[in-house]
Design a protein around this motif. Structure first.
Motif, PDB file in Angstrom:
ATOM      1  N   ALA A  61     -12.900 -40.953 -34.586  1.00  0.00           N
ATOM      2  CA  ALA A  61     -12.726 -40.600 -36.289  1.00  0.00           C
ATOM      3  C   ALA A  61     -14.009 -41.175 -37.503  1.00  0.00           C
ATOM      4  O   ALA A  61     -14.411 -40.828 -38.544  1.00  0.00           O
ATOM      5  CB  ALA A  61     -11.032 -41.530 -36.764  1.00  0.00           C
ATOM      6  N   LEU A  64     -16.179 -38.528 -37.263  1.00  0.00           N
ATOM      7  CA  LEU A  64     -15.762 -37.803 -38.133  1.00  0.00           C
ATOM      8  C   LEU A  64     -15.637 -38.077 -39.426  1.00  0.00           C
ATOM      9  O   LEU A  64     -16.284 -37.034 -40.886  1.00  0.00           O
ATOM     10  CB  LEU A  64     -13.990 -36.977 -37.617  1.00  0.00           C
ATOM     11  CG  LEU A  64     -14.311 -36.307 -36.677  1.00  0.00           C
ATOM     12  CD1 LEU A  64     -12.756 -36.586 -36.125  1.00  0.00           C
ATOM     13  CD2 LEU A  64     -15.441 -35.262 -36.755  1.00  0.00           C
ATOM     14  N   GLU A  65     -15.195 -39.496 -39.533  1.00  0.00           N
ATOM     15  CA  GLU A  65     -15.954 -39.875 -41.320  1.00  0.00           C
ATOM     16  C   GLU A  65     -17.266 -39.619 -41.905  1.00  0.00           C
ATOM     17  O   GLU A  65     -17.373 -39.446 -42.974  1.00  0.00           O
ATOM     18  CB  GLU A  65     -15.118 -41.124 -41.592  1.00  0.00           C
ATOM     19  CG  GLU A  65     -15.005 -41.251 -42.641  1.00  0.00           C
ATOM     20  CD  GLU A  65     -13.925 -43.709 -42.985  1.00  0.00           C
ATOM     21  OE1 GLU A  65     -12.905 -43.704 -43.628  1.00  0.00           O
ATOM     22  OE2 GLU A  65     -14.281 -43.990 -42.162  1.00  0.00           O
ATOM     23  N   ALA A  68     -17.867 -36.411 -42.479  1.00  0.00           N
ATOM     24  CA  ALA A  68     -17.584 -36.073 -43.848  1.00  0.00           C
ATOM     25  C   ALA A  68     -17.892 -36.550 -45.033  1.00  0.00           C
ATOM     26  O   ALA A  68     -18.525 -36.099 -45.810  1.00  0.00           O
ATOM     27  CB  ALA A  68     -16.092 -36.287 -43.405  1.00  0.00           C
ATOM     28  N   VAL A  81     -10.507 -39.175 -43.403  1.00  0.00           N
ATOM     29  CA  VAL A  81     -10.364 -38.975 -42.037  1.00  0.00           C
ATOM     30  C   VAL A  81      -9.207 -40.064 -41.433  1.00  0.00           C
ATOM     31  O   VAL A  81      -9.587 -41.217 -41.824  1.00  0.00           O
ATOM     32  CB  VAL A  81     -10.994 -39.463 -41.217  1.00  0.00           C
ATOM     33  CG1 VAL A  81     -11.314 -39.164 -39.812  1.00  0.00           C
ATOM     34  CG2 VAL A  81     -12.613 -38.142 -40.890  1.00  0.00           C
ATOM     35  N   ILE A 101      -6.112 -37.957 -34.315  1.00  0.00           N
ATOM     36  CA  ILE A 101      -7.000 -37.470 -34.962  1.00  0.00           C
ATOM     37  C   ILE A 101      -6.873 -36.512 -36.513  1.00  0.00           C
ATOM     38  O   ILE A 101      -6.497 -35.462 -35.762  1.00  0.00           O
ATOM     39  CB  ILE A 101      -8.689 -38.020 -35.249  1.00  0.00           C
ATOM     40  CG1 ILE A 101      -8.719 -39.091 -34.087  1.00  0.00           C
ATOM     41  CG2 ILE A 101      -9.588 -38.509 -36.214  1.00  0.00           C
ATOM     42  CD1 ILE A 101      -9.862 -38.809 -33.221  1.00  0.00           C
ATOM     43  N   LEU A 103      -8.823 -34.539 -39.887  1.00  0.00           N
ATOM     44  CA  LEU A 103      -9.715 -34.323 -41.109  1.00  0.00           C
ATOM     45  C   LEU A 103      -8.721 -33.271 -42.206  1.00  0.00           C
ATOM     46  O   LEU A 103      -8.421 -32.615 -41.567  1.00  0.00           O
ATOM     47  CB  LEU A 103     -10.756 -34.014 -40.270  1.00  0.00           C
ATOM     48  CG  LEU A 103     -12.026 -33.392 -41.118  1.00  0.00           C
ATOM     49  CD1 LEU A 103     -12.555 -34.707 -42.052  1.00  0.00           C
ATOM     50  CD2 LEU A 103     -13.224 -32.069 -40.466  1.00  0.00           C
TER      51      LEU A 103
END
Length: 210
Positions: A61, A64-65, A68, A81, A101, A103
């Motif tokens: 996560a 991904l964050e 993002a 996220v 998780i 998104l």
């Protein structure tokens, strides 16, 4: 030794008296809602995640964050996220999952907007002992039918995330198409895997190690 209890245990089983509605689910205390999912109105209890599962979810996560935020800095719409997030896939009969998780596009907090499939760009499920069928068959079909564009199935070894299976929605068939699998062992001596959708990302295996 048998894995099943004796027959007296069977006499204690009772069917769920009625399907859970969206209103009833929304009224549940958070500590109860976090421990269950609702499939076609029926309660499915979720086993508590292992420490390795929790660590992998948190680190993935975070990765991904970070990407993002970079995507938003480059002009992408607002993204969020979250782990273990409440995701409403269908109202009737109620289908409510809690993916490891997600998104998704930012929600209007002031209006109490609920996370639904139409807001979600990517769902990630980390396979645990006992979740193989749910993650690779049941949820694969449910997330596709709900229209979520991307789905990743993640597998662990003793050192962290080791495999990421990627699926993209075929909107004509409303089914997922397997578009590739990243394997840590195959990347050790090469470049880090890159993806362009749903946002540009580089999979840094070191970030996903225990």
């Amino acid at each position: 030794m048998t894995a099943l209890p004796d027959e007296s245990w069977l006499l204690t089983i009772r069917p769920q008296p009625a399907r859970v509605t969206g209103e009833e689910y929304d009224a549940l205390p958070e500590e109860i809602a976090r421990a269950i999912e609702i499939v076609d109105g029926y309660v499915v209890y979720c086993a508590a995640p292992t420490p390795d599962h929790q660590t992998a979810a948190r680190r993935l996560a975070n990765l991904l964050e970070r990407h993002a935020k970079a995507a938003m800095g480059a002009g992408h719409e607002c993204l969020t996220v979250n782990t273990d997030v409440d995701l409403r896939l269908r109202d009737l009969p109620l289908l409510n999952r809690r993916p490891d998780i997600a998104l998704y596009r930012c929600l209007d907090r002031e209006r109490g907007e609920r996370l639904r499939a139409e807001n979600t760009l990517l769902v990630v499920e980390i396979v645990s002992p006992g979740s193989e069928t749910q993650d690779t068959t049941d949820k694969l079909g449910e997330y596709a039918k709900a229209g979520i564009p991307h789905y990743w199935i993640v597998r662990l070894d003793r050192t962290g995330v080791s495999i990421i299976e990627r699926y993209r929605l075929d909107r004509a068939a409303m089914l997922y198409k397997h578009i590739g699998t990243f394997m840590k062992d195959e990347s050790e001596f090469g470049e880090a895997p890159r993806v362009t959708n749903p946002i540009p990302m580089v999979i840094d295996w070191a970030e996903l190690a225990f």
